[in-house]
Design an enzyme around this catalytic site. Structure first.
Site, short mmCIF file in Angstrom:
data_model
loop_
_atom_site.label_atom_id
_atom_site.label_comp_id
_atom_site.label_asym_id
_atom_site.label_seq_id
_atom_site.Cartn_x
_atom_site.Cartn_y
_atom_site.Cartn_z
N SER A 111 -34.07 -19.46 31.48
CA SER A 111 -32.71 -19.74 30.99
C SER A 111 -31.83 -18.49 30.99
O SER A 111 -30.74 -18.51 30.41
CB SER A 111 -32.77 -20.31 29.57
OG SER A 111 -33.31 -19.35 28.66
N GLU A 115 -48.09 -15.05 26.25
CA GLU A 115 -47.12 -14.05 26.68
C GLU A 115 -46.56 -13.28 25.48
O GLU A 115 -46.48 -13.82 24.38
CB GLU A 115 -45.99 -14.71 27.48
CG GLU A 115 -45.16 -15.73 26.73
CD GLU A 115 -44.12 -16.38 27.65
OE1 GLU A 115 -42.93 -16.24 27.31
OE2 GLU A 115 -44.47 -17.02 28.66
N ARG A 138 -44.19 -24.06 30.42
CA ARG A 138 -44.98 -23.45 29.37
C ARG A 138 -46.27 -22.92 29.95
O ARG A 138 -46.95 -23.59 30.72
CB ARG A 138 -45.29 -24.47 28.25
CG ARG A 138 -44.12 -24.78 27.33
CD ARG A 138 -43.82 -23.58 26.45
NE ARG A 138 -42.75 -23.83 25.50
CZ ARG A 138 -41.48 -23.56 25.72
NH1 ARG A 138 -41.11 -23.06 26.89
NH2 ARG A 138 -40.56 -23.78 24.79
N ASP A 174 -45.29 -38.83 35.21
CA ASP A 174 -44.80 -38.83 33.83
C ASP A 174 -45.43 -40.00 33.10
O ASP A 174 -46.12 -40.84 33.70
CB ASP A 174 -43.27 -38.91 33.80
CG ASP A 174 -42.67 -38.13 32.63
OD1 ASP A 174 -43.25 -38.19 31.53
OD2 ASP A 174 -41.65 -37.45 32.82
N HIS A 209 -40.41 -14.64 32.15
CA HIS A 209 -39.79 -15.73 31.39
C HIS A 209 -38.26 -15.69 31.50
O HIS A 209 -37.54 -15.56 30.52
CB HIS A 209 -40.22 -15.68 29.93
CG HIS A 209 -40.14 -17.02 29.25
ND1 HIS A 209 -40.97 -17.41 28.23
CD2 HIS A 209 -39.29 -18.08 29.44
CE1 HIS A 209 -40.65 -18.63 27.82
NE2 HIS A 209 -39.62 -19.05 28.55
#
Length: 318
Positions: free
Chosen positions: A287, A266, A237, A176, A284
């Site tokens: 969530s 996509e 992503r 990171d 996808h």
């Protein structure tokens, strides 16, 4: 005082559509397919509630009716919205942070397990009626427990993946921009460069945000630094991956298996992925739990309402 007008670009969970109709003059869209007449539908609207598949670039934002004061996105990521263009027009933007980290992390772990253990191949074998029974060398994959997991992007989702992976006894490394404080790091090992990070990643999970800064981060050069036979998953992503480089590595065996939930462009995806047995492909689903999608809807509707009322919500992007 009349309720503000809200245009919703996609079909949403029933409870969220009901709340939208209660709180707003809601223009609902009875389809999950991306709309093509955004500007017409948004005429006279105070707010637009969009989704990640809706591209609101500078041209689209410039053409939005003057009535639009808020864009809410049914997602944490907002790289599908030109934030600078929205800010220039005085349009506020809000998103859905904090509420989908666990669900997306679960999806990443699903991809890790499915790719490493060749679950996609096995499921296709059974469905095709070609399974002849147990065999000692059939579909031997890679054990996940005790492996080194590299996480590119140690935000909320990355930290949830690390928490889950510890249950498998995985050693956690992360890359990171800055090191986390010890209470968030929880023993994970920080790397500030690719050369120390990538060679350790027996499993690599991509969890960084999209945008120009991370576009095609996983390219040929970085793939070459991974251990031979590593596993790569992406539930963040699609733009993080150079498709051609990943496909070549899957064919050569440099990468043993991959699990993808997101794609460049996509719902279209690179056709060569469909020819590979050693890649798990999901539509996808990160969530996609009832609990999470309801929570996402509540927070974005709340943010839109707060902005229209002149308040500053916690989920304000700009």
């Amino acid at each position: 005082m009349p309720k503000p007008v809200l245009f919703v670009t996609r079909r949403l969970p029933a409870s969220i559509e009901a709340q939208a109709q209660q709180d707003y003059q809601a223009r609902l869209t009875p389809s999950d397919v991306a709309i093509t007449d955004l500007l017409t539908q948004a005429e006279g609207a105070d707010a637009v509630l969009c989704c990640p598949g809706d591209t609101l670039d500078s041209k689209a934002i410039a053409a939005l009716p003057a009535s639009v004061k808020v864009i809410g996105t049914f997602s944490v990521g907002y790289d599908h919205i030109d934030i600078a263009a929205a800010k220039a027009r005085g349009i506020r933007v809000c998103n859905t942070p904090d509420v989908l980290s666990v669900a997306t992390a679960e999806c990443a772990m699903l991809l890790i397990l499915a790719a490493a253990r060749r679950a996609g191949e096995g499921e296709r074998l059974v469905r095709a009626g070609k399974w002849d029974g147990w065999a000692p060398t059939q579909l031997m994959g890679t054990q996940v427990s005790g492996r080194r997991l590299g996480i590119f992007g140690m935000g909320r989702i990355g930290r949830e993946i690390a928490r889950m992976a510890r249950g498998f006894g995985m050693e956690i490394h992360y890359r990171d921009m800055t090191r986390l404080p010890p209470d968030l790091e929880q023993g994970a090992i920080f790397h500030d460069n690719d050369d120390s990070f990538l060679p350790l990643c027996q499993v690599l999970s991509l969890n960084a945000p999209g945008g120009d800064g991370t576009r095609h981060w996983l390219n040929e050069a970085r793939i070459g630094k991974l251990p031979m036979g590593s596993v790569v998953v992406n539930a963040a992503r699609g733009t993080l991956v150079d498709d051609g480089a990943l496909i070549a590595a899957l064919r050569s065996g440099q990468i043993a298996a991959a699990g993808l939930d997101v794609y460049n462009g996509e719902p279209r995806l690179h056709a060569d992925y469909l020819t590979l047995e050693n890649v798990v492909l999901l539509p996808h689903l990160g969530s996609a739990t009832t609990e999470t999608r309801d929570a996402m809807g509540r927070i974005v509707l709340s943010g839109i309402g707060a902005i229209l009322a002149g308040e500053t919500p916690s989920n304000l992007v700009v």
